[in-house]
Design a protein around this motif. Structure first.
Motif, PDB file in Angstrom:
ATOM      1  N   MET A  39      -6.157   1.385   3.729  1.00 29.19           N
ATOM      2  CA  MET A  39      -6.134   2.734   3.265  1.00 29.19           C
ATOM      3  C   MET A  39      -6.893   3.845   4.621  1.00 29.19           C
TER       4      MET A  39
ATOM      5  N   TRP B 299      -1.683  -2.075  -7.419  1.00 34.24           N
ATOM      6  CA  TRP B 299      -1.464  -3.031  -6.429  1.00 34.24           C
ATOM      7  C   TRP B 299      -2.592  -4.243  -6.426  1.00 34.24           C
TER       8      TRP B 299
ATOM      9  N   ALA C  96      -7.520  -4.255   1.359  1.00 32.32           N
ATOM     10  CA  ALA C  96      -6.948  -2.902   0.938  1.00 32.32           C
ATOM     11  C   ALA C  96      -7.670  -1.627   1.466  1.00 32.32           C
TER      12      ALA C  96
ATOM     13  N   TYR D  77       0.825  -1.111   0.067  1.00 29.93           N
ATOM     14  CA  TYR D  77      -0.027  -0.056  -0.029  1.00 29.93           C
ATOM     15  C   TYR D  77       0.961   1.174   0.010  1.00 29.93           C
TER      16      TYR D  77
END
Length: 256
Positions: A193, A182, A189, A171
């Motif tokens: 984030m 990615w 994910a 990331y």
């Protein structure tokens, strides 16, 4: 002497029965260990203990099956190798792919999943298929399903794949522009984030969905080939119970 001889003859079948019982117990769950990785929110270490959506499901399954087992978190490549070659080893959260089908004994789905190629806005806008992604640098995790999938499609580590051993590293690479794309599980994910204070819907783009990596829609609990069939079947029945009694759905809602 006669009493001693008689006692000895009576003890022998009792000892044999006891040994048989211990052997059965050992084959059913003795020495069972569970391996996983840091893949939040599915499996992760917080405050010194392993938690997460998949972890809670696996713990519920073990409890329902009345099996004792310790859970160990480690880099994925090590966990994968441990389950691939060890005896009485369970592994989660693992993607069930054709490449892995005969390598493990599959217990069942413990969490939902979807896979994507993620990118920053404006990067990879021309990608319409996996072939279009070959000219880009893609972050992967060593020996995870995403990397194995891309390698099976002709991508290569060191050429168009940049492999690491932690998802958060990938990331960071994407965020800092060190890679173009990615490959990641969607929930993992989005979790990373948000943990970094970023807005996934504004700062990142789902460039391409990869349905081949989630053909059955879930991440699995699996057993090593050297795990007794009786143990695997016991776990399958326990997972079925957990899914039907509302425990699975309650855990899923809590974490999503």
């Amino acid at each position: 002497m006669k009493l001693l001889a008689l006692t000895g003859r009576m003890l022998r079948p009792l000892c044999a029965m006891a040994l048989a019982w211990f052997a059965t117990a050992a084959s059913a769950g003795g020495g069972l260990q569970v391996v996983t990785e840091e893949l939040p929110p599915y499996n992760m270490t917080q405050g010194g203990r392993i938690t997460g959506m998949s972890t809670e499901v696996v713990q519920a399954v073990l409890k329902e099956a009345d099996l004792q087992a310790s859970i160990h978190s480690m880099p994925w490549a090590r966990a994968y190798d441990t389950a691939l070659n060890g005896e009485n080893v369970l592994i989660y959260s693992i993607t069930r792919t054709p490449q892995r089908e005969t390598l493990f004994k599959w217990v069942g789905i413990v969490a939902p999943t979807r896979w994507y190629l993620f990118g920053r806005p404006g990067v990879g806008a021309s990608i319409r298929s996996l072939d279009d992604a070959r000219k880009f640098q893609i972050a992967t995790v060593n020996e995870d399903a995403g990397e194995q999938y891309l390698v099976s499609k002709g991508f290569a580590v060191g050429k168009n794949l940049q492999s690491s051993n932690k998802y958060e590293f990938n990331y960071e690479k994407l965020k800092l522009g060190r890679v173009d794309l990615w490959i990641a599980n969607e929930l993992n994910a989005l979790y990373l984030m948000r943990q970094a204070g970023d807005d996934p819907e504004r700062q990142f783009v789902r460039v391409l969905e990869l349905p081949d990596l989630a053909s059955d829609g879930g991440l699995h609990l699996a057993a090593s080939r050297k795990t007794p069939d009786a143990t695997v079947e016991r776990l399958r029945k326990a997972l079925e119970t957990v899914r039907h009694n509302g425990s699975y759905e309650a855990i899923r809602r809590h974490w999503q």
